[in-house]
Motif scaffolding. Structure first.
Motif, PDB file in Angstrom:
ATOM      1  N   THR A  36     -10.669  11.506   4.827  1.00  0.00           N
ATOM      2  CA  THR A  36      -9.745  11.590   5.884  1.00  0.00           C
ATOM      3  C   THR A  36      -8.345  11.704   5.373  1.00  0.00           C
ATOM      4  O   THR A  36      -7.198  11.317   5.982  1.00  0.00           O
ATOM      5  CB  THR A  36      -9.716   9.907   6.738  1.00  0.00           C
ATOM      6  OG1 THR A  36      -9.586   9.126   5.618  1.00  0.00           O
ATOM      7  CG2 THR A  36     -11.171   9.949   7.330  1.00  0.00           C
ATOM      8  N   HIS A  39      -6.017  13.893   7.345  1.00  0.00           N
ATOM      9  CA  HIS A  39      -5.652  13.313   8.372  1.00  0.00           C
ATOM     10  C   HIS A  39      -4.366  12.417   8.225  1.00  0.00           C
ATOM     11  O   HIS A  39      -3.405  12.478   9.057  1.00  0.00           O
ATOM     12  CB  HIS A  39      -6.679  12.793   9.265  1.00  0.00           C
ATOM     13  CG  HIS A  39      -7.770  13.585   9.834  1.00  0.00           C
ATOM     14  ND1 HIS A  39      -7.488  14.676  10.726  1.00  0.00           N
ATOM     15  CD2 HIS A  39      -9.105  13.605   9.642  1.00  0.00           C
ATOM     16  CE1 HIS A  39      -8.468  15.254  10.914  1.00  0.00           C
ATOM     17  NE2 HIS A  39      -9.601  14.830  10.437  1.00  0.00           N
ATOM     18  N   TYR A  40      -4.639  11.737   7.222  1.00  0.00           N
ATOM     19  CA  TYR A  40      -3.499  10.655   6.961  1.00  0.00           C
ATOM     20  C   TYR A  40      -2.302  11.220   6.769  1.00  0.00           C
ATOM     21  O   TYR A  40      -1.079  10.788   6.975  1.00  0.00           O
ATOM     22  CB  TYR A  40      -3.881   9.771   5.716  1.00  0.00           C
ATOM     23  CG  TYR A  40      -2.931   8.520   5.254  1.00  0.00           C
ATOM     24  CD1 TYR A  40      -3.246   7.668   5.869  1.00  0.00           C
ATOM     25  CD2 TYR A  40      -2.171   8.923   4.325  1.00  0.00           C
ATOM     26  CE1 TYR A  40      -2.307   6.435   5.356  1.00  0.00           C
ATOM     27  CE2 TYR A  40      -1.316   8.052   3.784  1.00  0.00           C
ATOM     28  CZ  TYR A  40      -1.213   6.826   4.196  1.00  0.00           C
ATOM     29  OH  TYR A  40      -0.251   5.955   4.130  1.00  0.00           O
ATOM     30  N   GLU A  43      -0.427  12.521   9.687  1.00  0.00           N
ATOM     31  CA  GLU A  43      -0.101  11.332  10.469  1.00  0.00           C
ATOM     32  C   GLU A  43       1.115  10.828   9.975  1.00  0.00           C
ATOM     33  O   GLU A  43       2.121  10.259  10.737  1.00  0.00           O
ATOM     34  CB  GLU A  43      -0.976  10.130  10.715  1.00  0.00           C
ATOM     35  CG  GLU A  43      -2.233  10.421  11.516  1.00  0.00           C
ATOM     36  CD  GLU A  43      -3.332   9.598  11.350  1.00  0.00           C
ATOM     37  OE1 GLU A  43      -3.485   8.606  10.627  1.00  0.00           O
ATOM     38  OE2 GLU A  43      -4.283   9.655  12.349  1.00  0.00           O
ATOM     39  N   ARG A  48      -0.760  18.416   4.270  1.00  0.00           N
ATOM     40  CA  ARG A  48      -1.979  17.969   4.131  1.00  0.00           C
ATOM     41  C   ARG A  48      -2.684  18.615   2.844  1.00  0.00           C
ATOM     42  O   ARG A  48      -3.265  17.814   1.883  1.00  0.00           O
ATOM     43  CB  ARG A  48      -2.866  18.510   5.134  1.00  0.00           C
ATOM     44  CG  ARG A  48      -2.194  17.959   6.517  1.00  0.00           C
ATOM     45  CD  ARG A  48      -3.218  18.290   7.699  1.00  0.00           C
ATOM     46  NE  ARG A  48      -3.686  19.847   7.813  1.00  0.00           N
ATOM     47  CZ  ARG A  48      -4.426  20.408   8.452  1.00  0.00           C
ATOM     48  NH1 ARG A  48      -5.521  19.395   8.978  1.00  0.00           N
ATOM     49  NH2 ARG A  48      -4.696  21.433   8.403  1.00  0.00           N
TER      50      ARG A  48
END
Length: 237
Positions: A36, A39-40, A43, A48
Motif C-alpha cells: 500500500t 497509495h500512501y 494520499e 508514488r
C-alpha cells in the motif's frame, strides 16, 4: 512487488519477489502493508514511484534506480498480444475469480500439471491465485509467468510484435523512464540467456505472522535475514 537487478556486463538478470503483507513503518507511528506504499504516497502528495523505491530499498538495503507501477491489464494484454504463453505448471489448480466482463460475473481457473498454453485471462488468474502457501507460491507463479512471457517475446515469430506490445502497454504503466529507455531495457532482456536469469522469493522464515490491533493479518519482516538472503541471490550461480 518484484525487484529486478540488471547486470549489463555479464549480462545477467536477478528477480526478487517481496511478500505484499510485509508490515512496515511509513512515517513515525504510521504503519501499513508494503503493497500500500504507493497509495500512501498518493494520499500524501508524494511521488508514488520514488516513495515506493525508497520504502522497498530501505527494507532491502539496496538502491532502486527505476520503478514501474503496472495494473493487471498489462499482463493480460501482453500475453494476448504475443499469442499466449506456455507455463510449466507444477500442480493442478482450481480457483474462481470475480470478473464483471463475463455473463456470470465470475471466471474459473482450472489448470493441470505440465506445460499449459495460457491466454491473457488465464495467465492473470494463475498469477493472482492464492492456491498453495498463499503469497510465497503465488510469487513463484508470477515469476514463472513473467519468464514465460519473456521466452515467448524472444521467439523469432514474436519479435515483430514487440513495437505493438510496447505501444499497447504504455498507457497502463507509470514510470519516470522514457519509452526509448524502456525499449533499450527490453532489448537487453531479450539478449540475456536463460541460465543467467535467477529468481528468488523471500522465504517464510524471513518474517513472522502478526495480527494488528485493527485485526489485519500481516508479516513482520526480519530485516537482517532478508538482507542476508538478498546478498546470497546476487552471489548465486
Amino acid at each position: 512487488i518484484m525487484i529486478g537487478r540488471v547486470d549489463l556486463r555479464e549480462p545477467k538478470v536477478n528477480f526478487v519477489s517481496i511478500p505484499r503483507d510485509y508490515y512496515i513503518e511509513f512515517r513515525p507511528g504510521e504503519f501499513g502493508r508494503i503493497n500500500t506504499a504507493f497509495h500512501y504516497a498518493g494520499e500524501n502528495q508524494m511521488s508514488r514511484e520514488r516513495y515506493l523505491a525508497k520504502v522497498v530499498g530501505d527494507l532491502l538495503d539496496i538502491r532502486i534506480r527505476e520503478t514501474f507501477i503496472v495494473d493487471l491489464t498489462v499482463l493480460e494484454r501482453a500475453v494476448d498480444a504475443v499469442g499466449g504463453v506456455d507455463v510449466d505448471v507444477p500442480c493442478p489448480i482450481i480457483d474462481n475469480f470475480v470478473d464483471p466482463r463475463t455473463e456470470t460475473g465470475r471466471r474459473l481457473l482450472d489448470v493441470s500439471p505440465g506445460i499449459v498454453h495460457m491466454d491473457g485471462f488465464t495467465a492473470a488468474m494463475y498469477a493472482r491465485s492464492r492456491h498453495g502457501r498463499s503469497d510465497w507460491d503465488r510469487a513463484r507463479r508470477q515469476q514463472a509467468v513473467v519468464l514465460a512471457l519473456r521466452r515467448r517475446v524472444s521467439s523469432v515469430d514474436a519479435l515483430p510484435m514487440v513495437p505493438r506490445l510496447m505501444s499497447e502497454l504504455s498507457a497502463h504503466i507509470d514510470t519516470e523512464m522514457s519509452m526509448s529507455e524502456i525499449l533499450d531495457l527490453a532489448r537487453f532482456g531479450l539478449r540475456v540467456e536463460t541460465r543467467n536469469m535467477h529468481g528468488m522469493v523471500l522465504s517464510s522464515g524471513a518474517s513472522e505472522h502478526f495480527r494488528t490491533p485493527e485485526g489485519w493479518s500481516v508479516l513482520i519482516p526480519n530485516v537482517e535475514m532478508i538482507r542476508w538472503q538478498i546478498r546470497g541471490l546476487f552471489d548465486a550461480p
